[in-house]
Design an enzyme around this catalytic site. Sequence first.
Site: not given
Ligand SMILES: NC(=O)C1=CN([C@@H]2O[C@H](COP(=O)(O)OP(=O)(O)OC[C@H]3O[C@@H](n4cnc5c(N)ncnc54)[C@H](OP(=O)(O)O)[C@@H]3O)[C@@H](O)[C@H]2O)C=CC1
Ligand SMILES: C[C@H](O)[C@@H]1OC(=O)[C@H](O)[C@@H]1O
Length: 254
Positions: A13, A18, A144, A154, A157, A161, A189
């Site tokens: 991803g 991230i 998370s 969530q 979700y 996590k 977040t």
């Molecule tokens: N942002 C936040 O506040 C927080 C995020 N997280 C976790 O961090 C991780 C990254 O999230 P974030 O960077 O915020 O989100 P983004 O939406 O910016 O990035 C998500 C990434 O995951 C990829 N992806 C989604 N679905 C799939 C799939 N089925 N197979 C392969 N790749 C996939 C996307 O690919 P593409 O774009 O090419 O479809 C993209 O590269 C997640 O696991 C999220 O739960 C945890 C805590 C807080």
């Molecule tokens: C997507 C949310 O904003 C984000 O995802 C998490 O895992 C954190 O708890 C935030 O809620």
Amino acid sequence: MKLLEGKTVLVTGASTGIGRAAAVGAAKAGADVVINYHSRDDEAAACVAEIEAAGQRGLAIKGDVAAPETATEFVVKAVEAFGKVDVMVSNAGICPFHSFLDMPVETVQRTVQVNLLGGYFMCQAAANQMVRQGHGGALIAVSSISALVGGEYQTHYTPTKAGLHSLMQSTAIALGKHGIRCNSVLPGTILTEINKDDLADEAKRKYMEARIPLGRLGQAEDLAGPIVFLASDMAAYVTGAALLVDGGAFVNLQ
Ligand SMILES: NC(=O)C1=CN([C@@H]2O[C@H](COP(=O)(O)OP(=O)(O)OC[C@H]3O[C@@H](n4cnc5c(N)ncnc54)[C@H](OP(=O)(O)O)[C@@H]3O)[C@@H](O)[C@H]2O)C=CC1
Ligand SMILES: C[C@H](O)[C@@H]1OC(=O)[C@H](O)[C@@H]1O
């Protein structure tokens, strides 16, 4: 010597957010990096360009982590390209916000398949490769703060996590004898595509900001340092650990 010099790091991803920050951070720390992504070809190519601009080799492989065969294919292609796998950052995830009582079955199933099962199979495939190589490695799950606290929209979700956090604890035990360390990061977040719509609500965004002792929402780059640290030999005696990266949000009761 850079922290990750000579290592091959895989990140799922990593077209945006991230995962991309972790991939570029690993490259800046001296690693060759193979990224997985799901749909955004242009963004994945841009990530590889950033890896290469850091002076390292980069490769993007498209695939849906929900399918177990994506994991084996990702690892095989990474080994074909760069010869080995030292670190797996299991990051791919989705968070389609929805209320509990009318949550569609498909939304629950897809979220579990991508976030939890996707992470499980990616870590398993990487660990098998590391065991074959015989010189250890590191698994890092992007869990998370939601592993520890709930979210009204969530309910599908947060268990995924918590599951990833638990997976790293169990794999730390299963893989310690192979010199493979298993840890998770727990972002708070962080401003990315995943919550763009949710945080477009000004009131919610201000509320979330007010909860954070460091006074700001996170940026994807805030995760790069903690992930590089856990991937590196500086964390040689760290396994089964979970590192909150949340600006202090979790401890802020009153
Ligand atoms: N942002 C936040 O506040 C927080 C995020 N997280 C976790 O961090 C991780 C990254 O999230 P974030 O960077 O915020 O989100 P983004 O939406 O910016 O990035 C998500 C990434 O995951 C990829 N992806 C989604 N679905 C799939 C799939 N089925 N197979 C392969 N790749 C996939 C996307 O690919 P593409 O774009 O090419 O479809 C993209 O590269 C997640 O696991 C999220 O739960 C945890 C805590 C807080
Ligand atoms: C997507 C949310 O904003 C984000 O995802 C998490 O895992 C954190 O708890 C935030 O809620």
